[in-house]
Scaffold this motif. Structure first.
Motif, mmCIF file in Angstrom:
data_model
loop_
_atom_site.group_PDB
_atom_site.id
_atom_site.type_symbol
_atom_site.label_atom_id
_atom_site.label_comp_id
_atom_site.label_asym_id
_atom_site.label_seq_id
_atom_site.Cartn_x
_atom_site.Cartn_y
_atom_site.Cartn_z
ATOM 1 N N LEU A 139 -34.759 -56.345 26.678
ATOM 2 C CA LEU A 139 -35.796 -56.933 25.836
ATOM 3 C C LEU A 139 -35.752 -58.437 26.034
ATOM 4 O O LEU A 139 -34.746 -59.093 25.756
ATOM 5 C CB LEU A 139 -35.584 -56.562 24.364
ATOM 6 C CG LEU A 139 -35.737 -55.069 24.044
ATOM 7 C CD1 LEU A 139 -35.494 -54.825 22.558
ATOM 8 C CD2 LEU A 139 -37.112 -54.554 24.447
ATOM 9 N N ILE A 140 -36.847 -58.984 26.531
ATOM 10 C CA ILE A 140 -36.909 -60.383 26.938
ATOM 11 C C ILE A 140 -37.677 -61.179 25.893
ATOM 12 O O ILE A 140 -38.794 -60.818 25.507
ATOM 13 C CB ILE A 140 -37.604 -60.512 28.311
ATOM 14 C CG1 ILE A 140 -36.800 -59.742 29.370
ATOM 15 C CG2 ILE A 140 -37.762 -61.973 28.712
ATOM 16 C CD1 ILE A 140 -37.483 -59.697 30.717
ATOM 17 N N ASP A 141 -37.076 -62.272 25.445
ATOM 18 C CA ASP A 141 -37.746 -63.127 24.476
ATOM 19 C C ASP A 141 -39.011 -63.728 25.079
ATOM 20 O O ASP A 141 -39.047 -64.109 26.253
ATOM 21 C CB ASP A 141 -36.826 -64.258 24.016
ATOM 22 C CG ASP A 141 -35.691 -63.760 23.137
ATOM 23 O OD1 ASP A 141 -35.827 -62.672 22.556
ATOM 24 O OD2 ASP A 141 -34.666 -64.456 23.049
ATOM 25 N N GLY A 152 -43.841 -61.393 20.312
ATOM 26 C CA GLY A 152 -42.738 -60.449 20.298
ATOM 27 C C GLY A 152 -42.040 -60.361 21.640
ATOM 28 O O GLY A 152 -42.491 -60.904 22.651
ATOM 29 N N GLN A 153 -40.917 -59.652 21.658
ATOM 30 C CA GLN A 153 -40.171 -59.462 22.897
ATOM 31 C C GLN A 153 -40.923 -58.522 23.833
ATOM 32 O O GLN A 153 -41.716 -57.677 23.402
ATOM 33 C CB GLN A 153 -38.790 -58.886 22.596
ATOM 34 C CG GLN A 153 -37.849 -59.858 21.890
ATOM 35 C CD GLN A 153 -36.485 -59.244 21.661
ATOM 36 O OE1 GLN A 153 -36.366 -58.134 21.146
ATOM 37 N NE2 GLN A 153 -35.442 -59.956 22.040
ATOM 38 N N HIS A 154 -40.646 -58.677 25.126
ATOM 39 C CA HIS A 154 -41.225 -57.822 26.157
ATOM 40 C C HIS A 154 -40.130 -56.913 26.720
ATOM 41 O O HIS A 154 -38.991 -57.352 26.912
ATOM 42 C CB HIS A 154 -41.828 -58.647 27.288
ATOM 43 C CG HIS A 154 -42.688 -59.777 26.827
ATOM 44 N ND1 HIS A 154 -43.772 -59.592 25.994
ATOM 45 C CD2 HIS A 154 -42.622 -61.117 27.062
ATOM 46 C CE1 HIS A 154 -44.339 -60.760 25.743
ATOM 47 N NE2 HIS A 154 -43.656 -61.696 26.381
ATOM 48 N N SER A 181 -47.641 -65.267 26.915
ATOM 49 C CA SER A 181 -46.188 -65.434 26.997
ATOM 50 C C SER A 181 -45.544 -64.497 28.003
ATOM 51 O O SER A 181 -44.338 -64.608 28.261
ATOM 52 C CB SER A 181 -45.554 -65.205 25.615
ATOM 53 O OG SER A 181 -45.550 -63.828 25.285
ATOM 54 N N SER A 182 -46.301 -63.567 28.573
ATOM 55 C CA SER A 182 -45.727 -62.619 29.529
ATOM 56 C C SER A 182 -46.290 -62.764 30.929
ATOM 57 O O SER A 182 -45.851 -62.062 31.849
ATOM 58 C CB SER A 182 -45.959 -61.180 29.041
ATOM 59 O OG SER A 182 -47.338 -60.913 28.867
ATOM 60 N N ALA A 183 -47.233 -63.680 31.138
ATOM 61 C CA ALA A 183 -47.856 -63.833 32.459
ATOM 62 C C ALA A 183 -46.822 -64.196 33.515
ATOM 63 O O ALA A 183 -46.862 -63.682 34.644
ATOM 64 C CB ALA A 183 -48.957 -64.884 32.407
ATOM 65 N N GLY A 184 -45.885 -65.063 33.174
ATOM 66 C CA GLY A 184 -44.850 -65.455 34.131
ATOM 67 C C GLY A 184 -43.947 -64.290 34.497
ATOM 68 O O GLY A 184 -43.561 -64.119 35.668
ATOM 69 N N LEU A 185 -43.589 -63.479 33.516
ATOM 70 C CA LEU A 185 -42.772 -62.291 33.779
ATOM 71 C C LEU A 185 -43.504 -61.335 34.703
ATOM 72 O O LEU A 185 -42.909 -60.796 35.653
ATOM 73 C CB LEU A 185 -42.432 -61.604 32.453
ATOM 74 C CG LEU A 185 -41.722 -60.248 32.529
ATOM 75 C CD1 LEU A 185 -40.366 -60.390 33.203
ATOM 76 C CD2 LEU A 185 -41.578 -59.643 31.132
ATOM 77 N N LEU A 186 -44.783 -61.120 34.464
ATOM 78 C CA LEU A 186 -45.558 -60.228 35.325
ATOM 79 C C LEU A 186 -45.615 -60.749 36.756
ATOM 80 O O LEU A 186 -45.501 -59.977 37.714
ATOM 81 C CB LEU A 186 -46.967 -60.059 34.771
ATOM 82 C CG LEU A 186 -47.091 -59.215 33.502
ATOM 83 C CD1 LEU A 186 -48.481 -59.367 32.893
ATOM 84 C CD2 LEU A 186 -46.797 -57.748 33.786
ATOM 85 N N ILE A 222 -52.024 -59.061 37.930
ATOM 86 C CA ILE A 222 -51.242 -58.415 38.991
ATOM 87 C C ILE A 222 -51.983 -58.503 40.322
ATOM 88 O O ILE A 222 -51.395 -58.831 41.359
ATOM 89 C CB ILE A 222 -50.950 -56.955 38.613
ATOM 90 C CG1 ILE A 222 -50.037 -56.904 37.381
ATOM 91 C CG2 ILE A 222 -50.322 -56.206 39.776
ATOM 92 C CD1 ILE A 222 -49.941 -55.531 36.740
ATOM 93 N N ALA A 223 -53.288 -58.225 40.302
ATOM 94 C CA ALA A 223 -54.072 -58.315 41.538
ATOM 95 C C ALA A 223 -54.066 -59.726 42.100
ATOM 96 O O ALA A 223 -54.085 -59.911 43.322
ATOM 97 C CB ALA A 223 -55.506 -57.854 41.271
#
Length: 403
Positions: free
Chosen positions: A60-62, A81-83, A170-175, A352-353
């Motif tokens: 679970l990533i902050d 929230g966490q991812h 907040s999750s674009a970088g993780l993706l 993603i694309a």
């Protein structure tokens, strides 16, 4: 003649043999609105337990802090929230990405919280289609794949983020990080009720434009004022008029103003753009800059731009066509007619694309009326779509899809 091999036929049995409906109902009973941090924490913990049946470590990533603009024009930091992230066999020769989101559009105080059967086989409830049903399909397909010899050929990352419904800021970088090096990706947004998938997607940009004018008495010396509300309205009209078929523009809200006897010196315009192509996005940026400069000059006000294009356009290129073709053939071999069409909606498939990874981003359940209290899931589509995903994953592992 059965188009499925004996290995594939056994896989189809395993893919449908999980308690997906019970999972969906349990998960949909947890309010996980994008801003409900307590509910998202419960949802993340529940999903972490569920995905622990797969090999690899669930993390679970902050969330990365994100800036937003308030109605008073001040920028503040907000938390998400966490991812959830799961990585399985990162050294395997074939690497794919599977994504979903745990958040819904229904806040903790939204009246739509309960589930009910509209008719036999059709479940109404918050997030049942978008996309807790899709997460159940993803998990079932992966569990089925893990029971095959081909599993050792296939490595995968799973990301289930907590902020997709608000643009994944907040999750674009993780993706982007986990998409690197993947041969393909599946995202589990819901398909249409008839099973139609989303093909090409428009992009999306959300902007807040602060207009600063000068206050004055509306009766004694109105000409000394510089009406920020009027300037914001003029800007909204110029942006709408300057957009075209390649890039729709939606001026959504103007905040500001005050007493009737005061020339307002502050306003914030909220506006969304949906460019169809990268060229349309470039043209929209130029339109924004030009219109802001013209309004600043004509109204003698200052303007400040906040925001950007968070979802790039997603075209149907050759790689995407081949991946869609694989899914279509898998569907045909299962007796399903799989088609797709372009849409103005956006999702993580756009991002993603943009990383150069072909993606089918509506691998979830069949359902509809999402983002409303009429949202529904067609329950029979749970095993149906789990079989479709499992078969596509197996054939990718066997080299049936090449970039």
């Amino acid at each position: 003649m059965n188009p499925l091999s004996s290995i594939e036929a056994a896989l189809m049995e395993r893919a449908a043999d999980t308690p997906m409906l019970a999972q969906v109902q349990d998960w949909a009973a947890i309010n996980s609105g994008s801003w409900h941090l307590d509910g998202l924490a419960r949802m993340a913990a529940t999903l972490a337990d569920s995905f622990a049946v797969l090999p690899g470590d669930v993390t679970l990533i902050d969330a990365v802090p994100v800036e937003t603009m308030r109605a008073d024009g001040q920028v503040e930091t907000i938390m998400h929230g966490q991812h959830l992230h799961l990585s399985v066999r990162p050294q395997a020769p074939v690497q794919i990405l599977l994504t979903g989101h745990m958040d819904t559009v229904f806040a903790a105080d939204h009246p739509f919280q309960a589930q009910r059967w509209i008719e036999p086989g059709v479940l109404n409830g918050p997030g049942v289609a978008d996309m807790k049903g899709g997460i159940a399909v993803m998990l079932s397909a992966l569990q089925a794949i893990e029971g095959t010899d081909a599993a050792q050929m296939l490595g995968y990352d799973v990301v289930i983020n907590s902020d997709e419904e608000v643009g994944s800021p907040s999750s674009a970088g993780l993706l982007r990080t986990v998409a690197a090096g993947k041969v393909a990706a599946f995202t589990y947004e819901p398909a249409l009720p008839d099973g139609t998938l989303a093909g090409a997607r428009a992009g999306s940009g959300n902007f807040s434009i602060v207009v600063s004018g000068r206050s004055a008495h509306a009766g004694r010396n109105p000409d000394d004022g510089r009406n920020a509300l009027l300037a914001a309205a003029d800007l909204a009209l110029r942006l709408k008029a300057g957009s075209g078929p390649g890039c729709s523009c939606n001026p959504a809200k103007i905040e500001g103003g005050g007493p009737n006897n005061v020339v307002p010196d502050h306003a914030v315009l909220r506006v969304n753009f949906r460019p169809r192509t990268p060229q349309d996005e470039t043209a929209a940026r130029a339109l924004i800059e030009r219109a802001m400069a013209d309004v600043a000059r004509d109204h003698d006000v200052s303007l400040h731009l906040h925001g950007g294009f968070g979802r790039p356009p997603k075209p149907m290129d050759d790689k995407a066509e081949r991946l869609f073709g694989l899914v279509k053939q898998c569907g045909a071999d299962l007796g399903l007619e799989i088609g797709w069409r372009d849409t103005g909606g956006v999702c993580d498939g756009n991002n993603i694309a943009a990383c150069g990874v072909p993606v089918v981003d509506t691998m979830g359940v069949r359902g509809g009326s999402i983002h409303s209290d009429a949202e529904f899931l067609i329950a029979d589509s749970l095993p149906e779509r789990a079989r479709l995903s499992a078969l596509a994953l197996l054939r990718i592992a066997h080299g049936r899809y090449k970039i």
